[in-house]
Design an enzyme around this catalytic site. Structure first.
Site, PDB file in Angstrom:
ATOM      1  CD  GLU A  25      -0.799   0.638   3.553  1.00 50.67           C
ATOM      2  OE1 GLU A  25      -1.413   1.811   3.577  1.00 50.67           O
ATOM      3  OE2 GLU A  25      -1.044   0.105   4.671  1.00 50.67           O
ATOM      4  CE  LYS A  85      -7.154   6.793   5.451  1.00 50.51           C
ATOM      5  NZ  LYS A  85      -7.347   6.805   6.898  1.00 50.51           N
ATOM      6  CB  VAL A 106      -5.281  -2.219   3.948  1.00 52.92           C
ATOM      7  CG1 VAL A 106      -5.980  -3.670   3.612  1.00 52.92           C
ATOM      8  CG2 VAL A 106      -4.208  -1.786   4.853  1.00 52.92           C
ATOM      9  CG  ASP A 138     -14.302   4.969  11.923  1.00 51.87           C
ATOM     10  OD1 ASP A 138     -13.877   4.348  10.775  1.00 51.87           O
ATOM     11  OD2 ASP A 138     -13.306   6.038  12.082  1.00 51.87           O
ATOM     12  CB  SER A 140     -11.175   0.204   8.657  1.00 52.55           C
ATOM     13  OG  SER A 140     -10.587   0.222   7.434  1.00 52.55           O
ATOM     14  CG  ASP A 142      -8.306  -1.079   5.864  1.00 52.73           C
ATOM     15  OD1 ASP A 142      -8.554  -0.625   4.552  1.00 52.73           O
ATOM     16  OD2 ASP A 142      -7.344  -0.755   6.568  1.00 52.73           O
ATOM     17  CE  LYS A 159      -6.157   2.188  11.029  1.00 55.53           C
ATOM     18  NZ  LYS A 159      -6.237   3.355  10.429  1.00 55.53           N
TER      19      LYS A 159
HETATM   20  N1  PSU Z   1      -1.770   1.565  10.042  1.00 56.51           N
HETATM   21  C1  PSU Z   1      -0.755   2.514  10.260  1.00 56.51           C
HETATM   22  N2  PSU Z   1      -0.574   3.662   9.486  1.00 56.51           N
HETATM   23  C2  PSU Z   1      -1.627   3.986   8.504  1.00 56.51           C
HETATM   24  C3  PSU Z   1      -2.566   2.829   8.066  1.00 56.51           C
HETATM   25  C4  PSU Z   1      -2.705   1.868   8.886  1.00 56.51           C
HETATM   26  O1  PSU Z   1       0.035   2.185  11.353  1.00 56.51           O
HETATM   27  O2  PSU Z   1      -1.387   4.926   7.714  1.00 56.51           O
HETATM   28  C5  PSU Z   1      -3.597   3.041   6.985  1.00 56.51           C
HETATM   29  C6  PSU Z   1      -3.773   1.969   6.172  1.00 56.51           C
HETATM   30  O3  PSU Z   1      -3.439   2.403   4.826  1.00 56.51           O
HETATM   31  C7  PSU Z   1      -5.100   1.590   6.542  1.00 56.51           C
HETATM   32  C8  PSU Z   1      -5.740   2.690   6.786  1.00 56.51           C
HETATM   33  O4  PSU Z   1      -5.691   0.854   5.439  1.00 56.51           O
HETATM   34  O5  PSU Z   1      -4.879   3.644   7.706  1.00 56.51           O
HETATM   35  C9  PSU Z   1      -7.042   2.528   7.455  1.00 56.51           C
HETATM   36  O6  PSU Z   1      -7.650   3.811   7.416  1.00 56.51           O
HETATM   37  P1  PSU Z   1      -9.127   3.923   8.118  1.00 56.51           P
HETATM   38  O7  PSU Z   1      -8.989   3.638   9.526  1.00 56.51           O
HETATM   39  O8  PSU Z   1      -9.624   5.373   8.006  1.00 56.51           O
HETATM   40  O9  PSU Z   1     -10.038   3.058   7.279  1.00 56.51           O
HETATM   41 MN    MN Z   2     -12.689   4.698   8.994  1.00 62.71          MN
END
Ligand code: PSU
Ligand code: MN
Length: 305
Positions: A25, A85, A106, A138, A140, A142, A159
């Site tokens: 990614e 993003k 992701v 919220d 993800s 992913d 995360k």
């Molecule tokens: N984990 C990290 N740094 C990041 C991400 C994850 O330590 O930048 C990114 C990844 O690209 C993941 C995204 O897919 O955050 C998920 O974002 P969100 O929670 O907004 O769906």
């Molecule tokens: Mn999100």
């Protein structure tokens, strides 16, 4: 019309030769993930780890309205400096609207990898169920993307600031196989054990390749999440991380941040609260994931899966 997807010559040649390819990614390598110059260092270490083992890295991004699989050369600098993003839901507009530079999460990477016929993807940590998701909603995408595309994702867990037990429950709901790489614990990014177990343990690329073959034979859609803990020497002290997370999440609440804006702020706050120690840990786990992803990708091409 410009095609929506572009596979680099190097990646296409590797696929034609039956050599292993590992997708990556771009969000973690952009300013949204790691500070400069650690982002460049991280990308170089991951790519070198993949190449040293005879495979080809395929960094993904959106460039001038095209989903690119195999970003290289001067394009790389544009991606590292990117700040838009792009998750899977953003891909249609990013492509149709000719977005200049979009860094892929992701979910977007799993989508692009599947479109390009790539079976393995290395990341840092996936997104998941946020704390307080019962109110904010919220979760993800992913997680859904992992259940939808036949791609093996290697990550150091999710995360650290997410609700990890709820994230595993959600993966179970979606039917995503989760396996620990040499562990029965679900890792928590900077630390090796989140306190939650995983349903199964594997210790070789061949075992994961066999899972993919079995899934396909049975008509089970989607991929596999391989949870690979940060190397022991690079692990951070859990108490220190907890304190840093608490402060970072309080800041998110104070600023009333939501959605995609949350992660970049939390990562920056953790880096500050750990006096920068979180950054080398992040690099080490990303490289370690690239190594494991390469072992899996190599086993998949060897087995013809
Ligand atoms: N984990 C990290 N740094 C990041 C991400 C994850 O330590 O930048 C990114 C990844 O690209 C993941 C995204 O897919 O955050 C998920 O974002 P969100 O929670 O907004 O769906
Ligand atoms: Mn999100």
């Amino acid at each position: 019309m410009t095609p929506a997807l572009r596979i680099s010559e190097e990646v296409a040649a590797a696929q034609a030769d039956g050599r292993a390819v590992v997708a990556m990614e771009s969000t973690i390598f952009s300013g949204l993930g790691l500070p400069s110059p650690a982002n460049v260092d991280c990308l170089e270490r991951c790519e070198a780890a993949i190449r040293r083992r005879g495979a080809v890295p395929a960094l993904t991004a959106v460039l001038d309205g095209v989903g690119v699989v195999g970003v290289s050369g001067s394009e790389t600098e544009r991606v590292l400096a990117g700040s838009a993003k792009v998750a899977a839901r953003d891909l249609p507009h990013a492509v149709a609207g000719s977005l200049g530079v979009g860094v892929t999460t992701v979910s977007a990477t799993v989508t692009l990898a599947a479109a390009a016929g790539i079976s393995v993807f290395a990341t840092g940590g996936i997104g998941g169920v946020h704390r307080g998701a019962a109110v904010s909603g919220d979760v993800s995408h992913d997680l859904v993307a992992l259940s939808r595309h036949p791609v093996v994702t290697v990550s150091a867990g999710a995360k650290a600031f997410l609700d990890l037990p709820a994230t595993l429950e959600y993966l179970e709901t979606l039917g995503v196989p989760v396996v620990g790489w040499g562990t029965d614990r679900f890792p928590a990014f900077y630390t090796r054990d989140s306190g939650v177990g995983v349903p199964a343990t594997v210790s070789s690329g061949a075992e994961v390749a066999a899972m993919l073959t079995a899934a396909r034979a049975l008509g089970h859609p989607g991929g596999v999440l391989v949870a690979n803990p940060i190397p022991e020497d690079d692990e951070l002290d859990p108490a220190r991380i907890d304190a840093a997370l608490g402060a970072a999440l309080a800041e998110v609440e104070k600023r009333d941040l939501r959605g995609p804006a949350v992660t970049p702020l939390v990562l920056a706050a953790i880096a500050e609260a750990t006096a920068g120690d979180s950054v080398p840990a992040n690099l080490a786990l990303a490289e370690n994931n690239a190594i494991v992803a390469t072992e899996i990708a190599t086993a998949i091409v060897a087995g013809g899966a």
